[in-house]
Scaffold this active site. Structure first.
Site, PDB file in Angstrom:
ATOM      1  N   PRO A  75       0.825  -1.217   0.000  1.00 10.11           N
ATOM      2  CA  PRO A  75       0.000   0.000   0.000  1.00 10.11           C
ATOM      3  C   PRO A  75       0.852   1.257   0.000  1.00 10.11           C
ATOM      4  O   PRO A  75       1.788   1.386   0.790  1.00 10.11           O
ATOM      5  CB  PRO A  75      -0.798  -0.129   1.302  1.00 10.11           C
ATOM      6  N   CYS A  76       0.513   2.168  -0.894  1.00 13.53           N
ATOM      7  CA  CYS A  76       1.400   3.298  -1.143  1.00 13.53           C
ATOM      8  C   CYS A  76       0.927   4.605  -0.542  1.00 13.53           C
ATOM      9  O   CYS A  76       1.621   5.595  -0.625  1.00 13.53           O
ATOM     10  CB  CYS A  76       1.593   3.497  -2.644  1.00 13.53           C
ATOM     11  N   GLN A  77      -0.258   4.664   0.090  1.00 13.82           N
ATOM     12  CA  GLN A  77      -0.776   5.946   0.554  1.00 13.82           C
ATOM     13  C   GLN A  77       0.197   6.685   1.476  1.00 13.82           C
ATOM     14  O   GLN A  77       0.397   7.885   1.314  1.00 13.82           O
ATOM     15  CB  GLN A  77      -2.113   5.766   1.246  1.00 13.82           C
TER      16      GLN A  77
END
EC number: 2.1.1.37
Length: 641
Positions: free
Chosen positions: A122-124
């Site tokens: 997950p890149c958030q």
């Protein structure tokens, strides 16, 4: 205040929720209980595992490149329902942050040969927008300061090292590198190299691989069987929005489209549109539906083209009694509130934001926002690919996905090739370069290099003086005498301070040294690094040099350091564009690497940029990397031997 602000809770349109679209599992899907039987049927196929799979953008890329996805893992049940419908194998709801769930996954693959592990943690937390949002949630007490998703890359690598596939593909936003000086990327890279993999890290422009949008992604590849990464040749021909979506049916003004409608009759399709229609039900297009739009917004959309800026439009029409009413937002703060796409341009990046606000994606020819199917097309999902859930679910899944065509290009770079052969352990190029750089810097530090490199003699006074000298031009000239005044000191005495002023190599350097008067003769001021930084008031570059020389792991991505890295890589030098700077940071991250010696290597690169590897007249004969430098033949013509 210019413009207006919409009253909270008012929308001006009736909010209509779409019906939930349930999707049946793929005919060749399986469960953990039937997985062994499934593997038996696919034993002659290269198997892949997709971690943090979402709806399956990367899985579709792997499929296009020749892999069979044996398992996809995610926590989003609606995305998994989408994946389970579109792909064979297992679609598993597991929390990879949990050691127990990781063990469950690994136990399923005991004795199963996995050819490729792919995924994008997950890149958030790494993206600029995501980081800002998270900070606001932390401040409001809604979220813990330590976001465990930042650590899911560790889970990813743990699974990779346990399964030991032939190849690895990791994808994430560029900010995963830029937000933390590529530290996570460098650590992952080094862990894979320590495990025997050859690696490659690069920023890929999605449009060069047929994706009709502006999108740069960070790709990390690794393989056990070769040093070669054979990317397909990038194209200079852009797939425009017209190529991508013009063949889809128009939606009458005031309507929102349908789950199922017919393609309009059209004699000629773009090559992209023909490809997107392959495998879809003949004559029918699904999920061509969007959100309702307010009448005043639709009128404003008609005034816009792809170059329009919301705030500029307000300035243009603010004196028009009718048109000025169309502007509902404060144009001082919402300068680009709406964005209309252009037929003959690439789309802006499709992101998860489209699930909440489609006004960044206004259709180029109609006064509405993009439909689910149009957004899917821009992401390169074919028309036969369906998305489970409601309209907002589909938008979110599409926005979170890796564009399948980009995923396919990256996967092809690690595909097994008949020419690949391994005779003994791989010796990756950058690993060899880093070893040479470390050995050179270690030897240099024992002598004259002590004053430019982190080490035993680089205490706080020495690092402070070196940092204050770092903003001057002219390389290392004149610094030796100044550094000699503080050599061996644990604090800066008043006597040493006076000698330091007298030894300043220039008037500008003396002025910089005068800033140290506040800490001269004060023992407590030197008790920790941050106290020194605060007391002297270091400028950003000075602060970075000080911390680097104090053995902190960071990248000093100056033009000089990037020049060294790009020359060694053979990818050109001294390019000024923002994208080139990002590419240069990738090269610099490979050159510096990770681990305890990373600060020493970064300081060594900085030193080389000031001495041997100058922009003009490099001195290649004294450079420790001259024999490994990919640009050595080109540089030899201008080198000062």
């Amino acid at each position: 205040m210019s413009g207006r602000t919409r009253a909270p809770g008012t929308y001006g349109v009736t909010l209509v929720r779409s019906k939930y679209l349930p999707l049946e599992p793929h005919p060749d899907s399986c469960t953990p209980d039937t997985f062994r039987e499934w593997v038996g049927r696919h034993k002659d196929e290269p198997l892949a595992v997709d971690l943090f799979s979402g709806a399956g953008g990367l899985s579709l890329g792997l499929k296009r490149a020749g892999w069979t996805v044996a398992a996809a893992v995610d926590r989003d049940e609606r995305a998994l329902e989408t994946h389970r419908h579109n792909f064979p194998g297992m679609s598993l709801n597991l929390d990879l942050g949990s050691p127990d769930d990781r063990e469950k996954l690994l136990s399923l693959f005991e004795g199963v040969k996995v050819d490729l592990v792919a995924g994008g943690p997950p890149c958030q937390p790494f993206s600029r927008a995501g980081s800002a949002k998270i900070r606001s949630l932390v401040k409001a007490g809604v979220r813990d300061k330590h976001d465990l998703r930042k650590e899911l890359w560790r889970a990813y690598i743990e699974i990779v090292l346990a399964l030991r596939p032939r190849a690895v593909l990791m994808e994430n936003v560029p900010d995963m590198g830029l937000a933390d000086d590529f530290r996570v990327v460098r650590i992952i890279d080094e862990m894979l190299e320590d495990a025997g993999y050859a690696t490659q890290v690069q920023l890929a422009d999605a449009w060069k691989f047929g994706v009709p949008q502006h999108r740069r992604r960070l790709i990390l590849l690794a393989r056990l069987d070769s040093l070669e990464f054979r990317w397909p040749a990038p194209s200079d021909q852009k797939v425009t929005l017209r190529d991508a979506i013009e063949d889809l049916p128009p939606i009458p003004t005031g309507e929102t489209g349908h789950r199922e409608t017919r393609y309009p009759s059209r004699k000629k399709l773009s090559a992209f549109a023909r490809e997107m229609r392959e495998g879809a039900p003949k004559g029918l297009v699904h999920d061509h539906m969007t959100r309702p739009v307010r009448a005043d917004d639709a009128e404003l959309f008609e005034l816009m083209d792809e170059k329009s800026i919301y705030s500029d439009l307000y300035e243009k029409y603010k004196d028009d009694p009718e048109k000025s009413k169309l502007f509902r937002y404060d144009t001082e703060h919402f300068t680009d509130k709406y964005n209309r796409l252009g037929w003959n341009e690439l789309s802006r990046s499709i992101t998860a934001h489209i699930a909440k606000d489609g006004y960044w994606y206004i259709h180029p020819g109609q006064p509405r926002t993009l439909t689910v199917r149009e957004a899917a097309r821009v992401q390169t999902f074919p028309d036969g690919f369906r998305f489970a859930g409601m309209r907002s679910d589909a938008f979110r899944q599409i926005g979170n996905a890796v564009p399948p065509l980009l995923g396919a290009a990256a996967a092809l770079a690690v595909k097994a090739h008949p020419e690949d052969s391994v005779d003994g352990p791989l010796q990756p190029y950058w690993r060899t370069v880093r070893r040479e750089l470390t050995d050179w810097a270690t030897d240099l530090r024992k002598g004259t290099g002590w004053s430019a490199l982190p080490g035993r003699e680089m205490g706080r006074p020495q690092a402070a003086v070196a940092a204050l000298l770092s903003t001057g031009r002219g390389g290392q000239g004149g610094t030796a005498e100044a550094m000699a005044q503080v050599r061996g000191l644990a604090t800066l005495t008043r006597a040493a301070y006076k000698k330091l002023l007298d030894s300043a190599p220039s008037a500008a350097a003396r002025k910089s040294f005068e800033r140290m008067e506040v800490v001269a003769g004060k023992r407590k001021a030197w008790e920790d690094d941050e106290r020194v930084v605060t007391a002297i008031g270091f400028k950003p570059n000075e602060r970075a040099v000080f911390r680097l020389l104090r053995d902190n792991d960071l990248l000093l991505a100056s033009h000089g350091a990037i020049r060294v890295a790009e020359r060694v890589a053979g990818t050109g030098s001294d390019r000024e564009s923002a994208n080139a700077l990002n590419d240069g940071r990738v090269n610099l991250s490979k050159l510096v690497g990770a681990g305890d010696e990373a600060p020493l290597r970064m300081a060594a690169v900085r030193l080389l940029s000031l001495t041997n590897c100058r922009a003009v007249g490099p001195i290649c004969s004294g450079c420790p990397l001259s024999e490994l430098c990919a640009s050595k033949d080109e540089l030899s013509e201008q080198a000062l031997f």
